[in-house]
Design an enzyme around this catalytic site. Structure first.
Site, PDB file in Angstrom:
ATOM      1  N   GLY A 142       3.948   1.888   1.420  1.00 44.57           N
ATOM      2  CA  GLY A 142       3.610   0.970   0.331  1.00 44.57           C
ATOM      3  C   GLY A 142       2.457   0.029   0.610  1.00 44.57           C
ATOM      4  O   GLY A 142       2.036  -0.724  -0.261  1.00 44.57           O
ATOM      5  N   HIS A 143       1.925   0.040   1.835  1.00 43.09           N
ATOM      6  CA  HIS A 143       0.830  -0.875   2.177  1.00 43.09           C
ATOM      7  C   HIS A 143      -0.324  -0.074   2.749  1.00 43.09           C
ATOM      8  O   HIS A 143      -0.363   0.183   3.960  1.00 43.09           O
ATOM      9  CB  HIS A 143       1.295  -1.919   3.177  1.00 43.09           C
ATOM     10  CG  HIS A 143       0.318  -3.039   3.382  1.00 43.09           C
ATOM     11  ND1 HIS A 143      -0.810  -2.909   4.158  1.00 43.09           N
ATOM     12  CD2 HIS A 143       0.284  -4.308   2.900  1.00 43.09           C
ATOM     13  CE1 HIS A 143      -1.477  -4.063   4.178  1.00 43.09           C
ATOM     14  NE2 HIS A 143      -0.839  -4.923   3.419  1.00 43.09           N
TER      15      HIS A 143
END
Lengths: 83, 151
Positions: free
Chosen positions: B45-46
């Protein structure tokens, strides 16, 4: 003399007060953690600043006893008397 | 491995353990390293479709190596740390600056120097370098550490 020590201590505490606590909230009876909302890490910084300001050394036991502003003043008085 | 007793005493586990090895630990300085494997969950997610190590994770890595390992070393030296000791740990402040990105599968080296360790508060100056020796981030981190077995 007493008055001067109290003023000096209040100035140090003021540096570490969180935004939600006003400077005039500090009284001799104030509890650092429960009332002034100072965390234990900032309490250490207060002690280190007190050591520099008054040219004294505190031990772990002194720190454990330092719950209120009055406690701090008593410890400062005791350490200055021992000098 | 060197300093195995300190590594064993770390209160973290995957996926939130960010210490692989320690090459030096004493009262005033620590050197250690960690490899950010691409399988670490935060890369999902990053960022979306662009995995890069979050600054908050780099800060955590600096804290685990630089602060916690130094503190555990100090507590261990005074022989207050046993295999079943419980050390209370809390990060109290961090002030970091970031200079260079860290991508999946990169290895970083963290070096830390003590500023002070008094009244259970340890404050350190930390720096992280990538495998090419480029500065990734630096700053100061402080935390409270107390061995509760000894009061």
């Amino acid at each position: 003399m007493e008055e001067e020590r109290y003023k000096k201590l209040k100035e140090i505490i003021g540096i570490y007060l969180p935004e939600d606590v006003k400077l005039d909230a500090i009284t001799a009876e104030s509890h650092f953690i429960n009332e002034l909302n100072i965390n234990s890490a900032n309490l250490v910084d207060i002690v280190l600043d007190v050591e520099d300001a008054f040219d004294i050394m505190l031990e772990n036991d002194d720190m454990d006893q330092m719950e209120t502003v009055k406690d701090a003043l008593q410890i400062i008085d005791k350490k200055l008397a021992e000098k | 491995m060197k300093y195995q007793n300190i590594l064993n005493a770390l209160p973290y586990a995957a996926p939130f353990l960010f210490v692989d090895s320690l090459s030096h630990v004493d009262d005033t300085s620590v050197k250690g390293s960690f490899t950010f494997k691409e399988s670490l969950p935060f890369y999902q997610g990053h960022f979306k479709n662009f995995p890069i190590t979050p600054g908050v994770i780099l800060t955590e890595c600096c804290a685990q190596i630089g602060l916690i390992c130094m503190g555990l070393g100090a507590l261990n030296k005074s022989n207050t740390l046993s295999i079943d000791s419980t050390v209370n740990i809390a990060m109290s402040s961090s002030n970091m600056e970031f200079y260079h990105p860290v991508y999946p599968n990169e290895t970083v080296n963290v070096i830390s120097e003590k500023i002070y360790f008094r009244f259970h508060k340890l404050k350190c100056k930390v720096q992280m370098f990538n495998s090419k020796g480029v500065l990734v981030c630096k700053g100061t981190i402080a935390g409270m550490m107390k061995n509760i077995d000894n009061g």
